[in-house]
Design an enzyme around this catalytic site. Structure first.
Site, PDB file in Angstrom:
ATOM      1  CE  LYS A  43       7.430  -5.108  -7.264  1.00 55.05           C
ATOM      2  NZ  LYS A  43       6.945  -5.814  -6.030  1.00 55.05           N
ATOM      3  CB  SER A  67       7.780 -11.017  -2.998  1.00 56.61           C
ATOM      4  OG  SER A  67       7.810 -10.692  -1.619  1.00 56.61           O
ATOM      5  CD  GLU A  96      -7.563   0.015  -0.590  1.00 53.99           C
ATOM      6  OE1 GLU A  96      -7.308   0.529   0.539  1.00 53.99           O
ATOM      7  OE2 GLU A  96      -7.430  -1.184  -0.832  1.00 53.99           O
ATOM      8  CB  CYS A 121      -7.212  -1.854   3.345  1.00 51.62           C
ATOM      9  SG  CYS A 121      -8.344  -2.444   2.075  1.00 51.62           S
TER      10      CYS A 121
END
Length: 459
Positions: free
Chosen positions: A156, A159, A230, A264
């Site tokens: 997934k 979007s 993560e 990140c």
């Protein structure tokens, strides 16, 4: 069912509209992935490695098309998008080269049997929920390791990079991966939760915010399913008293602004000892003020837009709240006029606990500069965070910096006198609210396997 429309953050123009799958269609893809896994798990490690090499070649063969798509969807500099595809192909090569050895059976000598065998058996379908900031890398990082391990993989994707996820599925197929073994689910959050709960999903991995990680971990944990998370970070880079300040300013600027400040493992807090604070700050701000923000497809742009307008608004709110609570703006700090989700390279000073710039993750090109009394105080401030993904140390005494990294830095990764994002040979992951589990470096291929003990006696 709803729709997803991807938007070019550099122009604000729509790119493509996609229909979301309903729950039944998503579960049908899950069932097909499980069926493909039942065959794949029986293939040899060498067969899997050959196909993974093929995926790496397919990535190289389609590098420009994929890079351009990623830049359109999330605003990455085109050079960074090309580098990302190269990194993904390198992960395929590394995994193909090292995977068979990492996953090979191990022989032991148990006392209660003639011999012991440890075999690493695949467990089934692994579901990955991935973010937008590295549309190809985030997917390749977990999926290639799990395919090498013999698992099936579902994705997934975020979007706003739906097109990139679907393109990767095409390239995996072009590389020789059997049908249905890697599938993209274009679904909403409720359907995603249903996928986590399905009995044929045996593991879940997520890269994203700590809030999302807690939600997914709770859903999976109630069903005793393993997870790898993560999550967010607030990485600290320490500028110690003996640092080369020109080098430190260069490394720290790159650490904060790489990927438009949306990584990140970007440096986010820059903790500078009193002795060198003023000299470092002037060099640091000078580099930020020289950044050219512009069209991410142009070779002379230093930084493109943020990935979405709403993310830019959130960042501005964090800056404003930090200033309200005492931070000062050394450069940047406000949304510019014009089209696109652009934001300037920004430096905040007088950053203290209680401000978003100190406590939270600012996911955009905003650096928080924090004054420390000395090197010991700098290390204390670095660990004063609920996060623990990465960090850095700038020092002329490399041996001492390595000792600080080993014994005192409470993070999963530390960069000494350099900034880096990831390398296939080194484990990637964090501690505390930055999550748990490791990817890369031989660790990722074993996160979702059954380390099975076989005791063999005399016939």
């Amino acid at each position: 069912m709803g729709t997803i429309t991807t938007v070019n953050p550099a122009t604000g123009e729509d790119i493509e509209t996609y229909e979301e799958m309903d729950k039944d269609a998503a579960i049908a893809k899950l069932e097909a992935c499980h069926a493909a896994f039942l065959d794949w798990r029986l293939t040899s490690l060498e067969e899997r490695a050959d196909i993974i090499r093929g995926i790496g070649q397919a990535l190289r063969d389609n590098k420009e098309e994929l890079a351009q798509l990623m830049t359109r969807e999330v605003g990455k500099l085109i050079g960074d998008s090309r580098d990302e595809v190269d990194l993904c192909a390198g992960i395929c090569d590394y995994t193909a080269d090292t995977g068979p050895k990492e996953l090979a059976d191990e022989q032991r000598d148990p006392g209660n049997a003639g011999r012991g065998i440890i075999t690493y058996s695949p467990i089934g379908v692994v579901y990955g929920i991935q973010p937008w900031n590295f549309p190809a890398y985030q997917v390749v990082r977990y999926s290639i390791a799990n395919l090498m391990a013999g698992n099936g993989v579902l994705l997934k994707h975020a979007s706003n990079c739906t097109g990139s996820g679907l393109k990767l599925a095409e390239l995996y197929k072009e590389g020789g991966l059997p049908k249905d073994l890697f599938s993209v689910l274009v679904v909403d959050h409720d359907t995603s939760d249903a996928i986590i709960e399905h009995d044929k999903v045996r593991g879940v991995t997520l890269t994203g915010s700590d809030k999302a990680g807690k939600h997914v971990a709770e859903k999976a944990g109630k069903l005793l399913k393993p997870t790898v998370l993560e999550l967010g970070s607030n990485d600290a880079y320490l500028v110690l008293e003996d640092a080369d300040l020109d080098m430190a300013a260069k490394v720290c600027a790159e650490a904060r602004l790489y990927n438009n400040g949306q990584t990140c493992i970007n440096g986010k807090r820059f903790i500078v000892t009193e002795k060198v604070y003023d000299d470092f700050l002037s060099r640091f701000v000078e580099r930020f003020e020289a950044i050219k923000v512009g069209d991410p497809t142009a070779d002379d742009s230093d930084m493109g837009p943020m990935a979405r307008a709403d993310l830019r608004e959130t960042l501005q709110e964090q800056v404003d709240e930090s200033v309200k609570k005492g931070a000062k703006i050394a450069c940047g700090g406000s949304i510019p006029d014009g089209d696109g989700a652009y934001y300037p390279a920004t430096v905040l000073t007088d950053v203290e606990s209680g401000q978003p710039a100190y406590d939270d993750e600012l996911f955009g090109p905003v650096a928080s500069v924090i004054r420390a009394k000395d090197d010991e105080d700098a290390m204390r401030l670095a660990n004063d965070s609920r996060y623990g993904l990465g960090g850095g140390i700038l020092s002329s005494d490399t041996d001492r910096a390595v000792e600080l990294a080993k014994k005192h830095f409470d993070t999963g990764m530390v960069f000494v006198n350099v900034y880096g994002v990831a390398d296939p040979s080194m484990p990637f992951g964090g501690v505390k609210d930055s999550g748990y589990g490791r990817e890369h470096g031989g660790f990722g291929v074993k996160e979702f396997v059954n380390a099975k003990s076989i005791f063999v006696g005399s016939a």
